[in-house]
Structures are given as C-alpha cells and as structure tokens.
Write a protein that holds these residues in place. Structure first.
Motif, mmCIF file in Angstrom:
data_model
loop_
_atom_site.group_PDB
_atom_site.id
_atom_site.type_symbol
_atom_site.label_atom_id
_atom_site.label_comp_id
_atom_site.label_asym_id
_atom_site.label_seq_id
_atom_site.Cartn_x
_atom_site.Cartn_y
_atom_site.Cartn_z
ATOM 1 N N SER A 1 -4.872 -6.380 -4.180
ATOM 2 C CA SER A 1 -6.260 -6.455 -3.712
ATOM 3 C C SER A 1 -6.860 -5.060 -3.567
ATOM 4 O O SER A 1 -6.147 -4.061 -3.424
ATOM 5 N N LYS A 2 -8.187 -5.030 -3.560
ATOM 6 C CA LYS A 2 -8.884 -3.757 -3.359
ATOM 7 C C LYS A 2 -8.585 -3.190 -1.971
ATOM 8 O O LYS A 2 -8.489 -1.968 -1.800
ATOM 9 N N SER A 3 -8.463 -4.062 -0.973
ATOM 10 C CA SER A 3 -8.170 -3.591 0.386
ATOM 11 C C SER A 3 -6.812 -2.904 0.444
ATOM 12 O O SER A 3 -6.633 -1.906 1.165
ATOM 13 N N TYR B 1 0.826 -1.210 0.000
ATOM 14 C CA TYR B 1 0.000 0.000 0.000
ATOM 15 C C TYR B 1 0.856 1.255 0.000
ATOM 16 O O TYR B 1 0.505 2.267 -0.627
ATOM 17 N N ALA C 1 -6.519 -1.671 -8.586
ATOM 18 C CA ALA C 1 -6.257 -3.044 -8.158
ATOM 19 C C ALA C 1 -5.859 -3.909 -9.350
ATOM 20 O O ALA C 1 -4.918 -4.728 -9.273
ATOM 21 N N VAL D 1 -5.417 -1.297 -2.073
ATOM 22 C CA VAL D 1 -5.634 -0.009 -2.734
ATOM 23 C C VAL D 1 -6.255 0.983 -1.758
ATOM 24 O O VAL D 1 -5.826 2.151 -1.669
ATOM 25 N N LEU D 2 -7.258 0.527 -1.023
ATOM 26 C CA LEU D 2 -7.924 1.423 -0.063
ATOM 27 C C LEU D 2 -6.963 1.878 1.031
ATOM 28 O O LEU D 2 -7.037 3.022 1.488
ATOM 29 N N SER E 1 -10.269 4.556 -10.480
ATOM 30 C CA SER E 1 -11.119 3.869 -9.512
ATOM 31 C C SER E 1 -10.337 2.812 -8.740
ATOM 32 O O SER E 1 -9.257 2.379 -9.168
ATOM 33 N N VAL E 2 -10.898 2.379 -7.620
ATOM 34 C CA VAL E 2 -10.273 1.329 -6.812
ATOM 35 C C VAL E 2 -10.112 0.060 -7.640
ATOM 36 O O VAL E 2 -9.058 -0.594 -7.613
ATOM 37 N N ASN E 3 -11.159 -0.303 -8.380
ATOM 38 C CA ASN E 3 -11.095 -1.517 -9.203
ATOM 39 C C ASN E 3 -9.985 -1.424 -10.248
ATOM 40 O O ASN E 3 -9.235 -2.388 -10.477
#
Length: 336
Positions: free
Chosen positions: A50-52, A15, A44, A54-55, A39-41
């Motif tokens: 993973s999306k997590s 991250y 990723a 990215v967040l 976007s998050v998608n």
C-alpha cells in the motif's frame, strides 16, 4: 532481496523491509546523493504494497536523515549511511545556565548514539510553530521544553506521542501516551516551605514575588497558598519588589526569572540597615553560583536540571514511555 519479498513479509515489518531495501540501493550506489527516489505510486506498485506502507518506509529513512522531501518534487537522497541510531530534535526556550546544564547532561549521555539538532523558540509562538512544522517526520525523537503563554498543545499533538519527550513543565491537553520529565512546581514549594517551617515562622509574613510574565508562577502560587493556609501564616503576593511594602519581618520567595528581585531585596536590606536572615528572610528559585556567596549565601529551591537531561536521554536509549517527576533540592543558607 526480490521485489516479491517485501509483499510477503508480515505486514508490520513491510515498511522496514522496504526501507532497508532502499538503504541497500543507496549504500551500493544504485541511488546516489541528490538522486530522486522512485515515486510513492511506483514503489507501491513494484512491491505490491500500500501507499501508506511506502510512506512509513520513507518516513523511517527521513528520521534517520538518509532522505529528505522536496516540495512538489518527491524524495531525494541526502546521505548514504546511518551515522547514529537516533536523530533528536531538541527545542529549548532560550539558553541559560540551567538549560546549558540540562543540554550537556543530555548530550553526554547520548553523544555516541544520536545526532542532536538544537533549536530555540525564545517564547515566540510563531517560531515554536514554524520549527515544529518544518521538522515533522525528520527525527526519531522530539525533546521539547514548551513553557509558553499560548497553548501550544495543538502543535505538539502533531508529533506522534511515542516520539515526544516534554521537559520541565508537563502541559495539559496533550494526547496519546508520551514521555515527560517535569517539575512539580506546586508540590516542590509546599514541601520546601514545610521543611523550613521552623525558620519561616521567625518571620511575620511570607511575600511571594510573582512576576506577571512568569509562565509557571500560578503553579508555584498554588503550593505557596496551600502552605500559608494550612499553617495559618500571614502572606502577600506581589508582582515586583516595592519599597512601600518592604517591612522588617518579611520572608520573601522570589522566582527570579530576570535575576533582579534578589538584588532589589538586598539593596533595601542595606538601605534600612537590616540583616538578611534575621530581619528579612529570602528564599530564591534556582541555584546560580553567585547565590552561594551573595550576602553570605542565599537559600534556594532548585530542580536538578542535570538529572532532567539524563532522564530524557535514558528514555530514548531504553525505548521507554514514562512520565518522571524531576527531583528538586532545598539548599539552606544564611538568608533564611
């Protein structure tokens, strides 16, 4: 950095690698202020993470004030550089002489290292809730003075424990390993009265003036009762100063949340032609400048608010998680 580099580094650092990559794009002008991030998608998929993860990267940039979320739209560039190492959400009850002293000590210790935003909840649960919820994820640290009638622990528990620093009153029901710089209200009053036991015993009865809306009053009461019962001292607990209960030989302990009780006592002392410190004793909480000269000097119990602010700042600078009992001081003056 190539996209594949993000997916091949240690998982704990992924991250941060993505956050630094996005920050580089912002600094170089590939992403400008007010531009929307992918976007998050998409992030990723592009970086094979993973999306997590990215967040986590986006939250890291939010804490630094670089990007900001817009409801149902995504994340947008807010700044193109990190001005400070830390971003601090600083929530107080209201501005008083003591809280100003606390804040200035905190600010002076951190001013070269942190951006600090100050908020006030004014003992309103709704304001407290709104301020915390609206600012979740925007700061590296949340410094909160949380003395409230209502239980605000569920709201505070929404903040990651390692980012919390609770001031003044360490409330119960908080989860995780968090930091606090707090007063020991029960222990401080007990220790203070024990220190001046010889002076207190000149009087016949100890009267604790405990306003009904005092948030920490019950803790003070516990220490007061412990002293009186341990040393078999006659006592009385009242919510306000009343003429009918005013007697020669009383020693009063006032919390002075509204700074009125000391004045009411002094008025009654003058009206009865008594002498403060001989016929009537007085111990007051928190040392205002006027108490040093009022009626020759008022004895006070006061925590060191400057030290509280300094300790909170040190926890941030040193990256520590700790619970620190803030020191109190007893200043003996002629009112006792």
């Amino acid at each position: 950095m190539k996209n594949s580099e993000v997916s091949t580094v240690n998982s704990e650092l992924k991250y941060l690698k993505l956050a630094h990559l996005l920050l580089d794009k912002i600094k170089q002008g590939d992403l400008r202020i007010n531009d929307q991030l992918p976007s998050v998608n998409r992030l990723a998929a592009e970086h094979n993470i993973s999306k997590s993860t990215v967040l986590m990267a986006l939250n890291h940039l939010m804490e630094k004030g670089i990007i900001e979320p817009v409801y149902r739209k995504g994340f947008f560039v807010k700044k193109n550089s990190i001005d400070h190492q830390f971003r601090v959400f600083f929530l107080l009850d209201k501005l008083t002489v003591f809280k100003e002293e606390l804040y200035h000590s905190f600010f002076n210790r951190l001013k070269d290292h942190a951006h600090i935003d100050v908020f006030f909840h004014n003992y309103s649960y709704r304001i407290f809730e709104r301020l915390v919820l609206e600012n979740l994820g925007n700061y590296t640290h949340y410094v909160i003075l949380s003395i409230m009638k209502e239980d605000v622990s569920p709201i505070i528990n929404l903040i990651p424990p390692e980012k919390r620093i609770i001031l003044d009153y360490n409330i119960e029901n908080l989860n995780g390993d968090y930091s606090a710089v707090y007063q020991d209200f029960a222990g401080d009053i007990y220790a203070a009265m024990k220190d001046v036991r010889g002076r207190v015993e000149k009087y016949r009865r100890a009267v604790l003036v405990l306003p009904e809306d005092s948030f920490y009053g019950n803790l003070v009461k516990d220490g007061f009762l412990r002293f009186c019962e341990e040393y078999q001292f006659d006592y009385l607990i009242v919510h306000q100063i009343e003429r009918s209960q005013f007697r020669r030989g009383n020693v009063y302990i006032t919390l002075n949340r509204h700074d009125r009780d000391d004045v009411d006592i002094i008025k009654l002392v003058r009206e009865h032609k008594y002498k403060l410190g001989r016929d009537i004793g007085l111990i007051s909480y928190n040392d205002l400048y006027v108490k040093e000269v009022l009626e020759g000097g008022i004895t006070v119990i006061s925590t060191d608010f400057s030290k509280m602010g300094e300790e909170a700042a040190n926890l941030i600078l040193e990256g520590k998680v700790a619970k620190i009992k803030n020191p109190s001081k007893l200043i003996i003056r002629p009112s006792l």
